[in-house]
Design a protein around this motif. Structure first.
Motif, mmCIF file in Angstrom:
data_model
loop_
_atom_site.group_PDB
_atom_site.id
_atom_site.type_symbol
_atom_site.label_atom_id
_atom_site.label_comp_id
_atom_site.label_asym_id
_atom_site.label_seq_id
_atom_site.Cartn_x
_atom_site.Cartn_y
_atom_site.Cartn_z
ATOM 1 N N GLY A 166 41.540 50.776 35.935
ATOM 2 C CA GLY A 166 40.485 50.532 34.956
ATOM 3 C C GLY A 166 40.255 49.051 34.736
ATOM 4 N N TRP A 167 39.180 48.755 34.007
ATOM 5 C CA TRP A 167 38.769 47.371 33.776
ATOM 6 C C TRP A 167 39.655 46.663 32.770
ATOM 7 C CZ3 TRP A 167 35.126 44.824 36.522
ATOM 8 C CH2 TRP A 167 34.283 45.595 37.334
ATOM 9 N N GLY A 168 40.289 47.391 31.875
ATOM 10 C CA GLY A 168 41.096 46.743 30.845
ATOM 11 C C GLY A 168 40.231 46.267 29.701
ATOM 12 N N VAL A 206 39.272 40.707 34.912
ATOM 13 C CA VAL A 206 39.245 40.783 36.369
ATOM 14 C C VAL A 206 37.819 40.998 36.853
ATOM 15 C CG1 VAL A 206 41.612 41.634 36.583
ATOM 16 C CG2 VAL A 206 39.728 43.271 36.376
ATOM 17 N N MET A 207 37.567 40.539 38.077
ATOM 18 C CA MET A 207 36.255 40.732 38.683
ATOM 19 C C MET A 207 36.122 42.146 39.232
ATOM 20 S SD MET A 207 33.497 38.877 39.121
ATOM 21 C CE MET A 207 34.062 37.172 39.149
ATOM 22 N N ARG A 248 33.581 44.796 32.027
ATOM 23 C CA ARG A 248 32.826 44.268 33.162
ATOM 24 C C ARG A 248 32.236 42.887 32.861
ATOM 25 N NH1 ARG A 248 32.127 49.795 33.114
ATOM 26 N NH2 ARG A 248 32.316 50.863 35.131
ATOM 27 N N VAL A 249 32.923 42.105 32.040
ATOM 28 C CA VAL A 249 32.340 40.838 31.591
ATOM 29 C C VAL A 249 32.133 39.860 32.743
ATOM 30 C CG1 VAL A 249 33.163 40.999 29.233
ATOM 31 C CG2 VAL A 249 34.642 39.991 30.965
ATOM 32 N N LEU A 250 33.054 39.800 33.708
ATOM 33 C CA LEU A 250 32.907 38.811 34.777
ATOM 34 C C LEU A 250 31.769 39.159 35.730
ATOM 35 C CD1 LEU A 250 36.552 37.699 35.639
ATOM 36 C CD2 LEU A 250 34.969 36.896 33.883
#
Length: 328
Positions: free
Chosen positions: A149-151, A136-137, A155-157
């Motif tokens: 949370g980012w999962g 997710v963004m 923060r890849v995107l």
């Protein structure tokens, strides 16, 4: 974009849906097809087929081009696992890179660096990238249970967009809105995992971006419309909008976004050139998104006022004509 087409029934339904919507170029992920099976996609309306086969029934991506679409491909780039495919060439006479990615369920630093290096190798070429990215963004805006949370994607995107000067196409046209493209069967939650990312110099050429219903393989299709002519040769350099200088809401918004950018990219501050060049692209994208949202709100207000004026005119005419009607 759509994922999961190993089943003949799903494959037939997806191809029929793409044809019904007159899609010019389709990007498919998680096809689960080898090179021979991918040929089954080249039927009916499909004129060109490019594919990166699945590895042991895992991953697999393809790009379908409608008959009559003027796409000249000079180079094809792909990995060995069926996770990404890039086409470099000319679309309707305009130099462009088209790419599709099926993101791994668990992103790692190596895969992110692989994608970054591949995109950066295209230099100044404009890029349109579509895919099921499995990340997710923004964990608050892009998950039905915001703040969870980012999962696994982390923060890849945001990192990918910042390092490669890309924008989130749907979000740039729908700031602040919530919509999702994937339903989790296990948890019954929704997420926005399917994206179009594009070079920030294309933002003014994007006409529309929409999500379809979540109906096949628990994913929604994602579409975008682009006005190609003049992407490079007729493009004027971007200038900061004059009407933003006195906009105090914009000032507060950009300060907040700058704080977010600094916090998210603090690990890159030891490289000031990269940090600042990426910051310029991000801030430009944020500004363009804000302007688009502001203009849409302005247009809606103008429409409301026009309808109000029409209503008042009609009431006035009825009032003025009332004595005549009584006389008649």
């Amino acid at each position: 974009m759509w994922g999961g087409i190993h089943s003949p029934v799903k494959r037939k339904k997806i191809l029929a849906t793409l044809n019904r919507h007159k899609v010019a170029i389709a990007m498919l992920q998680e096809t689960h097809l080898d090179s021979t099976e991918h040929l089954k996609l080249k039927t009916g309306w499909v004129g060109q087929l490019y594919e990166n086969p699945a590895l042991g029934r895992k991953a697999g991506v393809a790009i379908l081009v409608r008959k009559g679409v003027d796409l000249e491909v000079d180079s094809v780039f792909q990995d060995q696992g069926g996770h990404y495919l890039f086409l470099k060439g000319k679309l309707e006479g305009v130099e462009l890179v088209l790419g599709t990615i099926y993101g791994p369920n668990r992103w790692d630093g190596d895969f992110l660096k692989l994608i970054q290096r591949q995109i950066q190798s295209f230099g100044a070429a404009s890029l349109i990238l579509g895919g099921d990215l499995n990340a997710v963004m923004d964990p608050v805006e892009d998950r039905s249970q915001g703040g969870g949370g980012w999962g696994t994607g982390g923060r890849v995107l945001p990192t990918l967009c910042a390092s490669c000067s890309l924008i989130d196409v749907w979000r740039s046209l729908h700031p602040g809105e919530r919509d999702y493209t994937h339903k989790s069967r296990a948890h019954g939650t929704f997420s926005r995992l399917d994206y179009f990312l594009a070079s920030d110099n294309l933002v003014c050429k994007i006409l529309k971006a929409e999500h379809g219903p979540i109906e096949i393989f628990y994913h929604a299709w994602v579409t975008m419309e682009l006005r190609l002519r003049g992407i490079l040769s007729d493009r004027a350099p971007w200038r900061f909008p004059r009407d933003m200088y006195g906009d105090f809401h914009y000032e507060a918004h950009i300060k907040k976004q700058w704080q977010w950018y600094v916090q998210e990219n603090k690990f890159y501050r030891d490289n000031p050139v990269l940090f600042w060049e990426a910051a310029k692209a991000v801030l430009r994208g944020i500004t363009i998104s804000y302007v688009i949202h502001k203009r849409k709100a302005r247009d809606l207000e103008i429409l409301r006022l026009e309808r109000l004026v029409d209503s008042i005119v009609i009431d006035m005419l009825d009032f003025l004509l009332l004595p005549i009607k009584k006389f008649i």
